[in-house]
Design an enzyme around this catalytic site. Sequence first.
Site, PDB file in Angstrom:
ATOM      1  N   GLN A  89       0.884  -1.158   0.000  1.00 37.78           N
ATOM      2  CA  GLN A  89       0.000   0.000   0.000  1.00 37.78           C
ATOM      3  C   GLN A  89       0.929   1.216   0.000  1.00 37.78           C
ATOM      4  OE1 GLN A  89      -1.636  -1.806   3.487  1.00 37.78           O
ATOM      5  NE2 GLN A  89      -3.703  -1.643   2.658  1.00 37.78           N
ATOM      6  N   HIS A 100       6.247   3.923   6.067  1.00 41.68           N
ATOM      7  CA  HIS A 100       7.507   3.218   5.818  1.00 41.68           C
ATOM      8  C   HIS A 100       7.149   2.120   4.822  1.00 41.68           C
ATOM      9  CE1 HIS A 100      11.263   1.177   7.860  1.00 41.68           C
ATOM     10  NE2 HIS A 100      11.325   1.125   6.546  1.00 41.68           N
ATOM     11  N   HIS A 102       6.485  -1.047   2.956  1.00 43.19           N
ATOM     12  CA  HIS A 102       6.486  -2.435   3.414  1.00 43.19           C
ATOM     13  C   HIS A 102       5.596  -3.278   2.519  1.00 43.19           C
ATOM     14  CE1 HIS A 102       3.256  -0.408   5.680  1.00 43.19           C
ATOM     15  NE2 HIS A 102       2.616  -1.580   5.727  1.00 43.19           N
ATOM     16  N   HIS A 104       3.433  -6.743   2.365  1.00 41.09           N
ATOM     17  CA  HIS A 104       2.773  -7.798   3.141  1.00 41.09           C
ATOM     18  C   HIS A 104       2.952  -9.103   2.381  1.00 41.09           C
ATOM     19  CE1 HIS A 104       0.241  -5.096   5.709  1.00 41.09           C
ATOM     20  NE2 HIS A 104       0.465  -4.267   4.703  1.00 41.09           N
TER      21      HIS A 104
END
Length: 178
Positions: A89, A100, A102, A104
């Site tokens: 996202q 930050h 990332h 998933h």
Amino acid sequence: MPPTIKGGPIHFGPFLVTPQVFHQTPLSIALVNLKPILPGHVLISPRRVVPRVSKLTPPETADLFLTVRRVGRMIERVYGATSLNIAIQDGAEAGQSVPHVHAHIIPRKKRDLGSTDEIYDRLDGEEGDLARGLKQQVGARGGERLRVDDEERVARGPAEMEEEAVMLAREMAKEPVD
């Protein structure tokens, strides 16, 4: 015993997550999730706190996705998954709750949720709001289990996350290096 962390404290956005980290490269980290949507749901992030994918350097971008690939293989093996959801996202309007970058990684099996796309509703909803959960965890004492979003969603305590990180670190040691 927790995994050995090189380079001192590790942050995910403003949050200290060192005990949650189970794998690291010079440019990326892999950490267990405070509120996994399904068992084995982990996060891969660059070490450098950077809010958007477009702000990553080319080496960070390459390392992030190579780490996603390697950790994804391990997660699929360990959790007996037949597929993976890999999601980023990128920005607040896209549902990013911690500024930050990332990714998933969510292991999937046939009929693990009501529908194949339900995972995206969960990532976008309160279940995927990592910042809120992490802020509430910081406010808890010791290893208390926190009620984060509703009656069914319970944030995991530090000891549970560290235990998973130790197990996943052992499993990562079995993965071939690309």
